[in-house]
Write an enzyme that holds these catalytic residues in place. Structure first.
Site, PDB file in Angstrom:
ATOM      1  N   SER A  14      28.762   6.967  48.099  1.00 43.45           N
ATOM      2  CA  SER A  14      28.311   7.922  47.073  1.00 43.45           C
ATOM      3  C   SER A  14      26.840   7.692  46.723  1.00 43.45           C
ATOM      4  O   SER A  14      26.116   8.644  46.431  1.00 43.45           O
ATOM      5  CB  SER A  14      29.207   7.862  45.830  1.00 43.45           C
ATOM      6  OG  SER A  14      29.042   6.646  45.161  1.00 43.45           O
ATOM      7  N   HIS A 105      23.081  -3.677  42.983  1.00 47.27           N
ATOM      8  CA  HIS A 105      24.233  -4.503  42.626  1.00 47.27           C
ATOM      9  C   HIS A 105      24.852  -3.946  41.345  1.00 47.27           C
ATOM     10  O   HIS A 105      24.128  -3.643  40.397  1.00 47.27           O
ATOM     11  CB  HIS A 105      23.784  -5.957  42.432  1.00 47.27           C
ATOM     12  CG  HIS A 105      24.933  -6.884  42.222  1.00 47.27           C
ATOM     13  ND1 HIS A 105      25.738  -7.311  43.254  1.00 47.27           N
ATOM     14  CD2 HIS A 105      25.462  -7.409  41.093  1.00 47.27           C
ATOM     15  CE1 HIS A 105      26.696  -8.083  42.774  1.00 47.27           C
ATOM     16  NE2 HIS A 105      26.552  -8.155  41.455  1.00 47.27           N
TER      17      HIS A 105
HETATM   18  C1  GAR Z   1      28.246   0.386  44.513  1.00 51.76           C
HETATM   19  O1  GAR Z   1      28.793   0.258  43.219  1.00 51.76           O
HETATM   20  C2  GAR Z   1      27.278  -0.751  44.783  1.00 51.76           C
HETATM   21  O2  GAR Z   1      26.581  -1.196  43.651  1.00 51.76           O
HETATM   22  C3  GAR Z   1      28.222  -1.822  45.260  1.00 51.76           C
HETATM   23  O3  GAR Z   1      29.114  -1.141  46.110  1.00 51.76           O
HETATM   24  C4  GAR Z   1      29.323   0.184  45.583  1.00 51.76           C
HETATM   25  C5  GAR Z   1      29.189   1.172  46.719  1.00 51.76           C
HETATM   26  O4  GAR Z   1      29.580   2.436  46.305  1.00 51.76           O
HETATM   27  N1  GAR Z   1      27.503  -2.862  45.940  1.00 51.76           N
HETATM   28  C6  GAR Z   1      27.848  -4.142  45.849  1.00 51.76           C
HETATM   29  O5  GAR Z   1      28.821  -4.530  45.239  1.00 51.76           O
HETATM   30  C7  GAR Z   1      26.914  -5.099  46.572  1.00 51.76           C
HETATM   31  N2  GAR Z   1      27.143  -6.456  46.152  1.00 51.76           N
HETATM   32  P1  GAR Z   1      29.260   3.717  47.195  1.00 51.76           P
HETATM   33  O6  GAR Z   1      29.729   3.403  48.622  1.00 51.76           O
HETATM   34  O7  GAR Z   1      30.066   4.814  46.573  1.00 51.76           O
HETATM   35  O8  GAR Z   1      27.781   3.954  47.135  1.00 51.76           O
END
Ligand code: GAR
Length: 190
Positions: A14, A105
């Site tokens: 996303s 993060h």
């Molecule tokens: C996000 O919340 C990002 O901050 C987190 O993964 C999610 C990905 O969501 N990242 C971490 O935890 C890195 N340590 P998305 O695939 O919907 O963008």
């Protein structure tokens, strides 16, 4: 010529989608490549929707070869964006992109960072500790998980009856609102 960025993602993507949308008609920056370590990540759908090439790689390829660097050079990539990418960045990439790898993060670092602290694990830990606020941290990458120079943080309140899922939703909304603009400001200021 526009500055070309590549987005690395491991999950649904996303944030990658929000970044692609933001830069779709930008005059100075374009998303030129999507990369993922997961065949079922959002990279394919997002790539198809935005007409951006995508590439999936294996662990061996990432850690034991220069294939990714070659690929990034082929697309003339200037900056790497980690948008929900969960592998530690190897030294060859850090050396090839000094101060040019930006991670997001889903917590207020230095709290709730480090190996294993990603996605819902973070929000569950925040919830268990009865924190009254959480947020996002956008930072440069170095050799350790979540330890690079912080570029930006934003906070959200946590109510007493919020679940980890509620916290995740609030944090994700902050990510979508701020990440593209922080990337833009950083890239246009260096
Ligand atoms: C996000 O919340 C990002 O901050 C987190 O993964 C999610 C990905 O969501 N990242 C971490 O935890 C890195 N340590 P998305 O695939 O919907 O963008």
């Amino acid at each position: 010529m526009k500055l070309k960025i590549a987005i690395f993602l491991s999950g649904g993507g996303s944030n990658a989608k929000a970044i692609c949308t933001y830069f779709q008609h930008h005059s100075k920056i374009e998303v030129a490549l999507l990369l993922s370590n997961k065949v079922n990540s959002g990279a394919k759908d997002i790539g198809n929707a935005f007409g951006i090439p995508y590439y999936t790689f294996t662990r061996d390829e990432f850690y034991a070869t220069d294939n990714i660097i070659t690929k990034l050079a082929h697309y003339q990539i200037d900056t790497l964006i980690l948008a929900g990418f969960l592998w530690l960045i190897p030294e060859n990439l850090l050396d090839a992109f000094p101060d040019k790898i930006i991670n997001i993060h889903p917590a207020l670092l230095p709290k709730y960072g480090g190996k294993g602290m990603h996605g819902m694990h973070v929000h569950e830990a925040v919830w268990k500790n009865k924190e009254t606020e959480s947020g996002i941290t956008i930072h440069l990458c170095n050799k350790e998980y979540d330890k690079g120079k912080i570029l930006f943080q934003a906070k959200t309140n946590i109510n007493a009856d919020d679940t980890p899922t509620d916290i995740a939703k609030k944090v994700l909304a902050l990510e979508h609102r701020h990440f593209p603009e922080v990337i833009e400001n950083y890239l246009l200021s260096i």
